[in-house]
Design a protein around this motif. Structure first.
Motif, PDB file in Angstrom:
ATOM      1  N   GLY A 141       0.813  -1.207   0.000  1.00  0.00           N
ATOM      2  CA  GLY A 141       0.000   0.000   0.000  1.00  0.00           C
ATOM      3  C   GLY A 141       0.842   1.250   0.000  1.00  0.00           C
ATOM      4  N   GLY A 142       0.217   2.330   0.300  1.00  0.00           N
ATOM      5  CA  GLY A 142       0.833   3.642   0.319  1.00  0.00           C
ATOM      6  C   GLY A 142      -0.292   4.658   0.461  1.00  0.00           C
ATOM      7  N   TYR A 143      -0.066   5.894   0.163  1.00  0.00           N
ATOM      8  CA  TYR A 143       1.182   6.427  -0.311  1.00  0.00           C
ATOM      9  C   TYR A 143       1.854   7.262   0.767  1.00  0.00           C
ATOM     10  CZ  TYR A 143      -2.033  10.326  -1.147  1.00  0.00           C
ATOM     11  OH  TYR A 143      -2.999  11.305  -1.007  1.00  0.00           O
ATOM     12  N   ALA A 144       1.410   7.014   2.034  1.00  0.00           N
ATOM     13  CA  ALA A 144       1.929   7.794   3.160  1.00  0.00           C
ATOM     14  C   ALA A 144       1.673   9.278   2.959  1.00  0.00           C
ATOM     15  CB  ALA A 144       3.420   7.511   3.368  1.00  0.00           C
ATOM     16  N   SER A 145       0.395   9.606   2.797  1.00  0.00           N
ATOM     17  CA  SER A 145      -0.032  10.982   2.555  1.00  0.00           C
ATOM     18  C   SER A 145       0.428  11.923   3.658  1.00  0.00           C
ATOM     19  CB  SER A 145      -1.557  11.025   2.457  1.00  0.00           C
ATOM     20  OG  SER A 145      -2.045  12.347   2.565  1.00  0.00           O
ATOM     21  N   CYS A 146       0.753  13.159   3.270  1.00  0.00           N
ATOM     22  CA  CYS A 146       1.095  14.188   4.265  1.00  0.00           C
ATOM     23  C   CYS A 146      -0.091  14.528   5.162  1.00  0.00           C
ATOM     24  CB  CYS A 146       1.549  15.459   3.569  1.00  0.00           C
ATOM     25  SG  CYS A 146       3.164  15.358   2.791  1.00  0.00           S
ATOM     26  N   GLY A 147      -1.303  14.230   4.710  1.00  0.00           N
ATOM     27  CA  GLY A 147      -2.448  14.447   5.577  1.00  0.00           C
ATOM     28  C   GLY A 147      -3.551  15.271   4.952  1.00  0.00           C
ATOM     29  N   PHE A 148      -4.585  15.532   5.742  1.00  0.00           N
ATOM     30  CA  PHE A 148      -5.819  16.142   5.243  1.00  0.00           C
ATOM     31  C   PHE A 148      -6.214  17.329   6.117  1.00  0.00           C
ATOM     32  CE2 PHE A 148      -5.882  11.502   4.575  1.00  0.00           C
ATOM     33  CZ  PHE A 148      -5.652  11.508   3.208  1.00  0.00           C
ATOM     34  N   TYR A 149      -5.274  18.244   6.291  1.00  0.00           N
ATOM     35  CA  TYR A 149      -5.492  19.382   7.172  1.00  0.00           C
ATOM     36  C   TYR A 149      -6.625  20.276   6.679  1.00  0.00           C
ATOM     37  CZ  TYR A 149      -0.975  17.883   8.967  1.00  0.00           C
ATOM     38  OH  TYR A 149       0.044  17.133   9.499  1.00  0.00           O
ATOM     39  N   ALA A 150      -6.858  20.303   5.365  1.00  0.00           N
ATOM     40  CA  ALA A 150      -7.926  21.130   4.814  1.00  0.00           C
ATOM     41  C   ALA A 150      -9.296  20.657   5.277  1.00  0.00           C
ATOM     42  CB  ALA A 150      -7.860  21.121   3.282  1.00  0.00           C
ATOM     43  N   ILE A 151      -9.404  19.383   5.634  1.00  0.00           N
ATOM     44  CA  ILE A 151     -10.678  18.827   6.087  1.00  0.00           C
ATOM     45  C   ILE A 151     -11.023  19.304   7.489  1.00  0.00           C
ATOM     46  CG2 ILE A 151     -11.844  16.650   6.682  1.00  0.00           C
ATOM     47  CD1 ILE A 151     -11.496  17.271   3.652  1.00  0.00           C
ATOM     48  N   ALA A 152     -10.011  19.549   8.298  1.00  0.00           N
ATOM     49  CA  ALA A 152     -10.220  19.995   9.675  1.00  0.00           C
ATOM     50  C   ALA A 152      -9.339  21.214   9.933  1.00  0.00           C
ATOM     51  CB  ALA A 152      -9.880  18.873  10.652  1.00  0.00           C
ATOM     52  N   PRO A 153      -9.696  22.367   9.374  1.00  0.00           N
ATOM     53  CA  PRO A 153      -8.833  23.546   9.503  1.00  0.00           C
ATOM     54  C   PRO A 153      -8.701  24.020  10.937  1.00  0.00           C
ATOM     55  CG  PRO A 153     -10.971  24.129   8.560  1.00  0.00           C
ATOM     56  CD  PRO A 153     -10.916  22.637   8.606  1.00  0.00           C
ATOM     57  N   SER A 157      -4.167  26.262   3.215  1.00  0.00           N
ATOM     58  CA  SER A 157      -3.056  26.820   2.447  1.00  0.00           C
ATOM     59  C   SER A 157      -3.002  26.158   1.069  1.00  0.00           C
ATOM     60  CB  SER A 157      -1.741  26.571   3.176  1.00  0.00           C
ATOM     61  OG  SER A 157      -1.452  25.174   3.201  1.00  0.00           O
ATOM     62  N   GLU A 158      -2.175  26.741   0.199  1.00  0.00           N
ATOM     63  CA  GLU A 158      -2.003  26.152  -1.137  1.00  0.00           C
ATOM     64  C   GLU A 158      -1.477  24.718  -1.028  1.00  0.00           C
ATOM     65  OE1 GLU A 158       0.690  26.860  -5.193  1.00  0.00           O
ATOM     66  OE2 GLU A 158       0.503  28.452  -3.689  1.00  0.00           O
ATOM     67  N   HIS A 159      -0.557  24.487  -0.083  1.00  0.00           N
ATOM     68  CA  HIS A 159      -0.020  23.138   0.090  1.00  0.00           C
ATOM     69  C   HIS A 159      -1.099  22.185   0.577  1.00  0.00           C
ATOM     70  CE1 HIS A 159       2.712  19.875   0.927  1.00  0.00           C
ATOM     71  NE2 HIS A 159       2.383  19.879   2.198  1.00  0.00           N
ATOM     72  N   GLU A 160      -1.929  22.620   1.500  1.00  0.00           N
ATOM     73  CA  GLU A 160      -2.990  21.752   2.005  1.00  0.00           C
ATOM     74  C   GLU A 160      -3.992  21.400   0.908  1.00  0.00           C
ATOM     75  OE1 GLU A 160      -2.857  23.288   6.657  1.00  0.00           O
ATOM     76  OE2 GLU A 160      -4.309  24.139   5.251  1.00  0.00           O
ATOM     77  N   GLU A 161      -4.253  22.341   0.020  1.00  0.00           N
ATOM     78  CA  GLU A 161      -5.136  22.058  -1.115  1.00  0.00           C
ATOM     79  C   GLU A 161      -4.467  21.090  -2.093  1.00  0.00           C
ATOM     80  OE1 GLU A 161      -6.100  25.902  -2.617  1.00  0.00           O
ATOM     81  OE2 GLU A 161      -7.725  26.233  -1.167  1.00  0.00           O
ATOM     82  N   LYS A 162      -3.150  21.223  -2.241  1.00  0.00           N
ATOM     83  CA  LYS A 162      -2.397  20.298  -3.093  1.00  0.00           C
ATOM     84  C   LYS A 162      -2.510  18.873  -2.563  1.00  0.00           C
ATOM     85  CE  LYS A 162       2.392  19.183  -4.407  1.00  0.00           C
ATOM     86  NZ  LYS A 162       3.809  19.554  -4.229  1.00  0.00           N
ATOM     87  N   LEU A 163      -2.466  18.711  -1.245  1.00  0.00           N
ATOM     88  CA  LEU A 163      -2.589  17.382  -0.663  1.00  0.00           C
ATOM     89  C   LEU A 163      -3.916  16.744  -1.043  1.00  0.00           C
ATOM     90  CD1 LEU A 163      -1.247  17.993   2.986  1.00  0.00           C
ATOM     91  CD2 LEU A 163       0.043  17.454   0.915  1.00  0.00           C
ATOM     92  N   MET A 164      -4.968  17.536  -1.079  1.00  0.00           N
ATOM     93  CA  MET A 164      -6.280  17.005  -1.438  1.00  0.00           C
ATOM     94  C   MET A 164      -6.322  16.620  -2.915  1.00  0.00           C
ATOM     95  SD  MET A 164      -7.484  17.099   1.512  1.00  0.00           S
ATOM     96  CE  MET A 164      -9.011  16.328   1.011  1.00  0.00           C
ATOM     97  N   ARG A 165      -5.740  17.437  -3.783  1.00  0.00           N
ATOM     98  CA  ARG A 165      -5.712  17.110  -5.224  1.00  0.00           C
ATOM     99  C   ARG A 165      -4.942  15.807  -5.449  1.00  0.00           C
ATOM    100  NH1 ARG A 165      -4.437  22.625  -5.553  1.00  0.00           N
ATOM    101  NH2 ARG A 165      -2.275  22.172  -6.150  1.00  0.00           N
ATOM    102  N   PHE A 166      -3.855  15.640  -4.723  1.00  0.00           N
ATOM    103  CA  PHE A 166      -3.060  14.421  -4.872  1.00  0.00           C
ATOM    104  C   PHE A 166      -3.882  13.204  -4.446  1.00  0.00           C
ATOM    105  CE2 PHE A 166       0.170  11.279  -4.295  1.00  0.00           C
ATOM    106  CZ  PHE A 166       1.255  11.677  -5.070  1.00  0.00           C
ATOM    107  N   PHE A 167      -4.593  13.323  -3.338  1.00  0.00           N
ATOM    108  CA  PHE A 167      -5.412  12.213  -2.832  1.00  0.00           C
ATOM    109  C   PHE A 167      -6.425  11.770  -3.879  1.00  0.00           C
ATOM    110  CE2 PHE A 167      -9.443  10.964  -0.832  1.00  0.00           C
ATOM    111  CZ  PHE A 167      -9.044   9.858  -0.105  1.00  0.00           C
ATOM    112  N   TYR A 168      -7.181  12.708  -4.404  1.00  0.00           N
ATOM    113  CA  TYR A 168      -8.207  12.333  -5.384  1.00  0.00           C
ATOM    114  C   TYR A 168      -7.578  11.841  -6.683  1.00  0.00           C
ATOM    115  CZ  TYR A 168     -11.787  14.188  -2.314  1.00  0.00           C
ATOM    116  OH  TYR A 168     -12.626  14.396  -1.242  1.00  0.00           O
TER     117      TYR A 168
END
Length: 437
Positions: A196-208, A225-236
């Motif tokens: 498995g993977g991908y060891a996501s940095c996390g979902f801070y945008a979900i719980a600001p 932040s822009e980085h937190e939004e990037k994490l969500m784009r990567f997840f989807y």
């Protein structure tokens, strides 16, 4: 007053391994002098990422440390250097802990100056075959290897991290690497291992984070932040890619350094979102976490650590690995004093949770205060209740449904490290209490 009702006859399922950790406490004689602390706390897994410092100390775990010349023959055992990783894994297993193996590289915190190993492998299929041989060495005895039971094999770590510290490629290049490697490894090993993977940095945008306007006292949230939004784009993007390519996945791993109140929201969101995406029931692992990492050695930190394990035991996460179990590097050393290498407060939160884990079966409880975290377990003969008070104030306890006449009480606070105590009628803020009855 907080009322907690216990029903030891109502079984809820297994106590999960919430008290696993990151890399083991390497140091001292033979580099494993402190591994007995893992044994004594009953640590179930040690995730092998960032092992022993920058670049994996050029000796441990990482693909470039084991297979040093990427152009070499992948089938020739002479091209693999397993020496230090062999020593490490044997020491971990001798301590009664199962390795959780990250296939990839250690974070390069100075990649903004120059990245070395964060580029995508130049041949994904060959990289997957290198991983195959590493797994065969440790689980099938290949190249004078071993027959260890190592369940979890994680493909890379935080490929969406900022400043190319983990991955210099595009989103799609990582998605392809995961697809190639996961398909190859599952074709080789089937259900003998979990990939498995991908060891996501996390979902801070979900719980600001919450903010309070000092002039109006109105409560609001800080926009992602822009980085937190990037994490969500990567997840989807990742789940869209692996669904289209029918890529195998046995577990999804993610990270967070937020506090328990925010992580609980992320845990619930992730569970629901995976259902929507068609991956309901997929194992999820919070395999990097540590709330308030600059506060280690305090009662507040140990209470937050305890609360996280209790909240996620009651939530959806299947495995938690605190970051980290090293003994010598602040602020990522939540369990040990960096000068003495002795355990500090949060370590004893892990010890307390291990009593639940050894009991095995979670039993029902009800608590009328959401910020007093609780879980109970029983083996049919002995039962345990663990509590962590993050309410912000002293709480008078009213425990119903069980006879505590002959119970043993233990308390973890600023002065006492899970010490025997007289029966506790009140819990101070940031107290952790374990009751055996």
């Amino acid at each position: 007053m907080t009322t907690i009702k216990i029903n030891t006859q109502k079984k809820l399922g297994k106590i999960k391994p919430m008290h696993a950790g990151g890399q083991p406490p390497i140091g001292g004689k033979n580099m494993n002098e402190f591994f007995h602390y893992m044994t004594e706390a009953g640590i179930p897994y040690s995730r092998l990422h960032d092992v022993n410092g920058a670049f994996g100390s050029n000796r441990f775990v990482d693909i470039p440390n084991i297979f040093r010349n990427f152009d070499a023959d992948v089938d020739d055992p002479a091209n693999y250097d397993f020496t230090f990783t062999d020593h490490l894994l044997k020491s971990i297993i001798d301590a009664g802990v199962e390795p959780y193996y990250r296939l990839g590289i250690t974070i390069e915190n100075q990649a903004y100056i120059k990245p070395y190993y964060t580029y995508p492998p130049k041949d994904y299929q060959k990289w997957a075959r290198i991983c195959e041989h590493i797994i065969r060495h440790y689980t099938e005895g290949w190249a004078d290897g071993f027959n260890y039971n190592i369940t979890y094999w994680e493909i890379w770590n935080e490929p969406e991290v900022q400043k190319e510290m983990m991955w210099c490629g595009t989103f799609e290049e990582y998605f392809e690497l995961y697809d190639v490697a996961a398909k190859h490894l599952k074709a080789c090993f089937g259900d003998k291992i979990k990939v498995g993977g991908y060891a996501s940095c996390g979902f801070y945008a979900i719980a600001p984070k919450v903010k309070i306007d000092p002039e109006t006292n109105l409560v609001g949230t800080i926009p992602p932040s822009e980085h937190e939004e990037k994490l969500m784009r990567f997840f989807y993007g990742f789940f869209d890619y692996i669904k289209k390519h029918n890529s195998p996945i046995d577990f999804f791993s993610w990270h967070s350094y937020a506090d328990v109140s925010r992580v609980a929201v992320m845990d619930e969101w992730l569970h629901n979102e995976l259902e929507i995406l068609g991956y309901g029931g997929l194992e999820t692992h919070l395999n990097e976490w540590d709330p308030y990492p600059k506060e280690f050695g305090t009662a507040h930190h140990s209470a937050e650590v305890a609360a996280m394990m209790l909240a996620l035991q009651n939530g959806h996460t299947d495995i938690c690995c605190i970051y980290d179990m090293r003994t010598n590097n602040a602020p990522y050393c939540p369990l040990f004093d960096i000068k003495t290498h002795k355990p500090i407060h949060a370590y004893y939160s892990m010890v307390a949770f291990n009593h639940l884990y050894r009991a095995g079966t979670q039993v029902a409880h009800e608590c009328d205060n959401a910020r007093l975290y609780a879980a109970a377990a029983s083996d049919g003969k002995r039962s345990y209740l663990m509590l962590s008070n993050l309410t912000g104030e002293k709480q008078e306890l009213n425990i119903e449904g069980v006879d505590l006449t002959d119970a043993r009480w233990y308390i973890l606070d600023q002065e006492r490290l899970l010490s025997w105590s007289a029966p506790v009628k009140t819990m101070e803020n940031n107290d952790v209490v374990l009751i055996e009855f």
